[in-house]
Design a protein around this motif. Structure first.
Motif, PDB file in Angstrom:
ATOM      1  N   LEU A   8     -10.831 -21.683   1.652  1.00 25.15           N
ATOM      2  CA  LEU A   8     -10.834 -23.135   1.481  1.00 25.15           C
ATOM      3  C   LEU A   8      -9.418 -23.712   1.532  1.00 25.15           C
ATOM      4  CD1 LEU A   8     -13.523 -23.626  -1.294  1.00 25.15           C
ATOM      5  CD2 LEU A   8     -13.659 -24.319   1.090  1.00 25.15           C
ATOM      6  N   ALA A  57     -21.466 -34.450   0.358  1.00 25.50           N
ATOM      7  CA  ALA A  57     -20.774 -33.237  -0.082  1.00 25.50           C
ATOM      8  C   ALA A  57     -20.903 -32.982  -1.583  1.00 25.50           C
ATOM      9  CB  ALA A  57     -19.307 -33.321   0.300  1.00 25.50           C
ATOM     10  N   LEU A  58     -21.180 -34.014  -2.366  1.00 23.15           N
ATOM     11  CA  LEU A  58     -21.217 -33.849  -3.820  1.00 23.15           C
ATOM     12  C   LEU A  58     -22.275 -32.843  -4.287  1.00 23.15           C
ATOM     13  CD1 LEU A  58     -19.808 -34.764  -6.364  1.00 23.15           C
ATOM     14  CD2 LEU A  58     -21.492 -36.566  -6.577  1.00 23.15           C
ATOM     15  N   ALA A 108     -22.001 -25.218  -5.392  1.00 19.77           N
ATOM     16  CA  ALA A 108     -20.978 -24.176  -5.279  1.00 19.77           C
ATOM     17  C   ALA A 108     -20.352 -23.892  -6.641  1.00 19.77           C
ATOM     18  CB  ALA A 108     -19.908 -24.586  -4.280  1.00 19.77           C
ATOM     19  N   PHE A 109     -20.125 -24.934  -7.433  1.00 19.32           N
ATOM     20  CA  PHE A 109     -19.576 -24.740  -8.770  1.00 19.32           C
ATOM     21  C   PHE A 109     -20.542 -23.944  -9.644  1.00 19.32           C
ATOM     22  CE2 PHE A 109     -19.205 -26.125 -13.195  1.00 19.32           C
ATOM     23  CZ  PHE A 109     -17.919 -25.689 -13.452  1.00 19.32           C
ATOM     24  N   TRP A 145     -18.752 -38.183   0.883  1.00 17.88           N
ATOM     25  CA  TRP A 145     -18.722 -37.713  -0.505  1.00 17.88           C
ATOM     26  C   TRP A 145     -20.134 -37.621  -1.075  1.00 17.88           C
ATOM     27  CZ3 TRP A 145     -15.185 -35.086  -2.675  1.00 17.88           C
ATOM     28  CH2 TRP A 145     -13.849 -35.264  -2.299  1.00 17.88           C
ATOM     29  N   ASP A 204     -11.715 -19.012  -2.213  1.00 18.00           N
ATOM     30  CA  ASP A 204     -10.682 -19.989  -2.526  1.00 18.00           C
ATOM     31  C   ASP A 204      -9.564 -19.960  -1.491  1.00 18.00           C
ATOM     32  OD1 ASP A 204     -11.999 -20.929  -4.712  1.00 18.00           O
ATOM     33  OD2 ASP A 204     -10.845 -19.754  -6.164  1.00 18.00           O
ATOM     34  N   LEU A 245     -20.926 -29.414  -3.542  1.00 22.47           N
ATOM     35  CA  LEU A 245     -19.862 -29.019  -4.458  1.00 22.47           C
ATOM     36  C   LEU A 245     -20.415 -28.614  -5.819  1.00 22.47           C
ATOM     37  CD1 LEU A 245     -17.129 -31.681  -3.640  1.00 22.47           C
ATOM     38  CD2 LEU A 245     -17.083 -29.248  -3.115  1.00 22.47           C
ATOM     39  N   VAL A 246     -21.381 -29.349  -6.307  1.00 22.30           N
ATOM     40  CA  VAL A 246     -21.989 -29.014  -7.598  1.00 22.30           C
ATOM     41  C   VAL A 246     -22.710 -27.672  -7.505  1.00 22.30           C
ATOM     42  CG1 VAL A 246     -23.775 -29.715  -9.243  1.00 22.30           C
ATOM     43  CG2 VAL A 246     -22.155 -31.387  -8.380  1.00 22.30           C
ATOM     44  N   THR A 254     -20.521 -20.297  -8.497  1.00 25.62           N
ATOM     45  CA  THR A 254     -19.271 -19.658  -8.913  1.00 25.62           C
ATOM     46  C   THR A 254     -19.274 -19.378 -10.410  1.00 25.62           C
ATOM     47  OG1 THR A 254     -18.112 -20.817  -7.158  1.00 25.62           O
ATOM     48  CG2 THR A 254     -16.769 -19.897  -8.912  1.00 25.62           C
TER      49      THR A 254
END
Length: 140
Positions: free
Chosen positions: A40, A7-8, A14-15, A4, A37, A11-12, A18
């Protein structure tokens, strides 16, 4: 836990990408986000199938341990589904009740207490999902 932490930031990022792409509001961008999406979702579904199948990765001597851990993983997946479903339901409920509460407050500000109670009751749905998840994890 380390996965995590690794990956965090991804993820941030990618957000953020997006969010920036969706601000342009072009159909090609929306299609690419929906395709990502879907990819995934397909990957998560494949991991779920592999995780539940048990595979041939276990040694012959550890079959009893594998059988006992199968029910634990099913309980954890059930807990995740309970929390996710309850959170989505609470989000929908709060969206509708919050919009209605703001509309009522714009006409009659003295209804603030009643409106917040109704929005709080809608948020209670997520707490019920959390309680179910805790009970499921306790049984595994």
């Amino acid at each position: 836990m380390i996965a995590w932490l690794i990956a965090l930031p991804a993820l941030v990022g990618a957000f953020a990408v997006t969010h920036r792409l969706l601000r342009r509001r072009s159909k090609a961008v929306l299609r690419s986000v929906l395709a990502a999406d879907a990819a995934l979702f397909a990957g998560a579904l494949a991991l779920l199938v592999v995780g539940l199948s048990g595979g041939s990765a276990h040694a012959d001597g550890a079959t009893a341990a594998a059988q006992s851990s199968g029910s634990g993983s099913a309980a954890l997946i059930g807990a995740a589904i309970a929390v996710a479903g309850a959170s989505i339901g609470a989000a929908v409920a709060v969206a509708y009740t919050g919009a209605a509460a703001l509309a009522a407050l714009s006409e009659r500000p003295e209804l603030f207490g009643r409106a917040m109670v109704i929005v709080g009751l809608a948020e209670g749905i997520a707490i019920y999902g959390l309680v179910v998840a805790i009970l499921l994890i306790g049984k595994s």
